[in-house]
Motif scaffolding. Sequence first.
Motif, PDB file in Angstrom:
ATOM      1  N   PHE A 108     -27.634 -58.002  91.622  1.00 29.13           N
ATOM      2  CA  PHE A 108     -26.810 -58.527  90.532  1.00 29.13           C
ATOM      3  C   PHE A 108     -26.261 -59.916  90.865  1.00 29.13           C
ATOM      4  O   PHE A 108     -26.143 -60.769  89.987  1.00 29.13           O
ATOM      5  CB  PHE A 108     -25.672 -57.557  90.213  1.00 29.13           C
ATOM      6  CG  PHE A 108     -26.132 -56.315  89.504  1.00 29.13           C
ATOM      7  CD1 PHE A 108     -26.737 -56.395  88.256  1.00 29.13           C
ATOM      8  CD2 PHE A 108     -25.973 -55.063  90.086  1.00 29.13           C
ATOM      9  CE1 PHE A 108     -27.185 -55.254  87.595  1.00 29.13           C
ATOM     10  CE2 PHE A 108     -26.411 -53.921  89.439  1.00 29.13           C
ATOM     11  CZ  PHE A 108     -27.020 -54.011  88.197  1.00 29.13           C
ATOM     12  N   LEU A 141     -25.600 -57.581  80.533  1.00 27.05           N
ATOM     13  CA  LEU A 141     -24.819 -58.625  81.206  1.00 27.05           C
ATOM     14  C   LEU A 141     -25.103 -59.995  80.598  1.00 27.05           C
ATOM     15  O   LEU A 141     -24.178 -60.780  80.339  1.00 27.05           O
ATOM     16  CB  LEU A 141     -25.138 -58.640  82.705  1.00 27.05           C
ATOM     17  CG  LEU A 141     -24.683 -57.435  83.530  1.00 27.05           C
ATOM     18  CD1 LEU A 141     -25.202 -57.544  84.958  1.00 27.05           C
ATOM     19  CD2 LEU A 141     -23.166 -57.312  83.524  1.00 27.05           C
ATOM     20  N   TYR A 198     -20.643 -56.281  86.458  1.00 29.23           N
ATOM     21  CA  TYR A 198     -20.334 -57.632  85.976  1.00 29.23           C
ATOM     22  C   TYR A 198     -19.667 -58.522  87.024  1.00 29.23           C
ATOM     23  O   TYR A 198     -20.031 -59.706  87.142  1.00 29.23           O
ATOM     24  CB  TYR A 198     -19.465 -57.562  84.717  1.00 29.23           C
ATOM     25  CG  TYR A 198     -19.152 -58.920  84.136  1.00 29.23           C
ATOM     26  CD1 TYR A 198     -20.135 -59.660  83.471  1.00 29.23           C
ATOM     27  CD2 TYR A 198     -17.886 -59.493  84.270  1.00 29.23           C
ATOM     28  CE1 TYR A 198     -19.860 -60.908  82.951  1.00 29.23           C
ATOM     29  CE2 TYR A 198     -17.607 -60.742  83.757  1.00 29.23           C
ATOM     30  CZ  TYR A 198     -18.582 -61.450  83.093  1.00 29.23           C
ATOM     31  OH  TYR A 198     -18.311 -62.698  82.590  1.00 29.23           O
ATOM     32  N   CYS A 226     -13.079 -54.328  84.284  1.00 34.07           N
ATOM     33  CA  CYS A 226     -14.208 -53.904  85.124  1.00 34.07           C
ATOM     34  C   CYS A 226     -13.716 -53.105  86.330  1.00 34.07           C
ATOM     35  O   CYS A 226     -14.291 -52.069  86.684  1.00 34.07           O
ATOM     36  CB  CYS A 226     -15.006 -55.113  85.613  1.00 34.07           C
ATOM     37  SG  CYS A 226     -15.906 -55.999  84.332  1.00 34.07           S
ATOM     38  N   PHE A 285     -22.334 -60.091  89.114  1.00 29.87           N
ATOM     39  CA  PHE A 285     -23.048 -61.089  88.307  1.00 29.87           C
ATOM     40  C   PHE A 285     -22.229 -62.379  88.236  1.00 29.87           C
ATOM     41  O   PHE A 285     -22.770 -63.485  88.393  1.00 29.87           O
ATOM     42  CB  PHE A 285     -23.275 -60.509  86.917  1.00 29.87           C
ATOM     43  CG  PHE A 285     -23.959 -61.428  85.948  1.00 29.87           C
ATOM     44  CD1 PHE A 285     -25.293 -61.762  86.087  1.00 29.87           C
ATOM     45  CD2 PHE A 285     -23.255 -61.939  84.863  1.00 29.87           C
ATOM     46  CE1 PHE A 285     -25.925 -62.603  85.181  1.00 29.87           C
ATOM     47  CE2 PHE A 285     -23.877 -62.775  83.947  1.00 29.87           C
ATOM     48  CZ  PHE A 285     -25.213 -63.104  84.103  1.00 29.87           C
ATOM     49  N   HIS A 316     -22.172 -61.972  78.582  1.00 25.59           N
ATOM     50  CA  HIS A 316     -21.497 -63.009  79.372  1.00 25.59           C
ATOM     51  C   HIS A 316     -21.104 -64.247  78.560  1.00 25.59           C
ATOM     52  O   HIS A 316     -19.978 -64.737  78.703  1.00 25.59           O
ATOM     53  CB  HIS A 316     -22.350 -63.422  80.568  1.00 25.59           C
ATOM     54  CG  HIS A 316     -21.767 -64.565  81.340  1.00 25.59           C
ATOM     55  ND1 HIS A 316     -20.608 -64.444  82.096  1.00 25.59           N
ATOM     56  CD2 HIS A 316     -22.149 -65.874  81.452  1.00 25.59           C
ATOM     57  CE1 HIS A 316     -20.309 -65.612  82.640  1.00 25.59           C
ATOM     58  NE2 HIS A 316     -21.226 -66.486  82.266  1.00 25.59           N
ATOM     59  N   ALA A 370     -23.043 -51.609  83.484  1.00 23.13           N
ATOM     60  CA  ALA A 370     -22.974 -53.058  83.277  1.00 23.13           C
ATOM     61  C   ALA A 370     -21.566 -53.574  83.532  1.00 23.13           C
ATOM     62  O   ALA A 370     -21.381 -54.638  84.150  1.00 23.13           O
ATOM     63  CB  ALA A 370     -23.427 -53.409  81.860  1.00 23.13           C
TER      64      ALA A 370
END
Length: 326
Positions: A44, A125, A172, A146, A175, A129, A168
């Motif tokens: 990720f 994602l 996150y 999150c 990411f 985003h 997800a």
Amino acid sequence: MNHDRIDWIDWAKTLCIFFMVCGHSNPFPLFHDFVYLFHMPVFFIITGILYKPKSIKQLINTLIVPTIIWNIINYPWYLTNIIGHKICSYEDFLIKPILGLVIHDFDTGTPICGSFWFVLVIFILRVTHPIINKLKIIQFIFIIFCLFTAYYSNQDPEKGILFLPQRAIIAYPFFLIGIYIKKHMTLLSMTKQWSIGLFLLSFITLFLFSFYLGTFDLYNCNLNYFPAYYFLGITGFIFIYIISYKLSYKFGNPPFIQNISNGTLVILGLHIIILSLLNKLINYINFTGKGELLSIITIFVLYYPTILILKHFPLLIGKLNKHVKN
């Protein structure tokens, strides 16, 4: 270095895809626990580093279309595993496999190609985003959300329609860390002067945690000692980055590594079939390291099919042409 590629990322993706295959091959328990601490977080983070805004149509072509195709390819294999093993209904033949794309409870939905949950999470994602990123306050609030989701998911993992959104949301922050690293690549450069020390420190930290406290599993929302989940994910990224950078510095970026890196979706789509066939061939032989050996063999068995697909069927890896980059 090929200026169209980031060499260490190809090495990192190759290492992590190997760890993923190992995780599905019943490896030595301590090795399993060690790599599961970080291999998905590293994926990720790399996804964040490689992030470039794309339209919904582009994301559907690069992520959703290959996921559907690989599920169709795996459908005959799915049938061989249910026919003759239980009384099957039209739901088993059609409804459950379709619902299995997003529902992983193995009751309402049965995933045909379960490994592609990761690809669908990336789709979520990348779609969400740009919306979250519009205002810093929204992003800050969402990160807090999150963390709370990760904490509560540890006690109540979702298997139904919220399966993918839940994963997800938990993924996150990794990411986002990848996107931050992309904007501040000097952070990685700073690690080079302390590479040996950071490598040893990250390895020892990961090893001791996995040895004494177990591991993580995002798929099952087993985030064991939740606050450590994100810390050890970042620690694992440092560990993999240092190994990957050293390998790329020493050996460059050979075609084998580039092809495995580009062919991640091929290995996701076919490794379970190859592992199953290999296990049947040596079903009565058990030895320490069997899972790891079968994983290595699987990667090599899939290497030439990967090259073939990269050259002639780029749609299977989410590309509309044959010029493939990271």
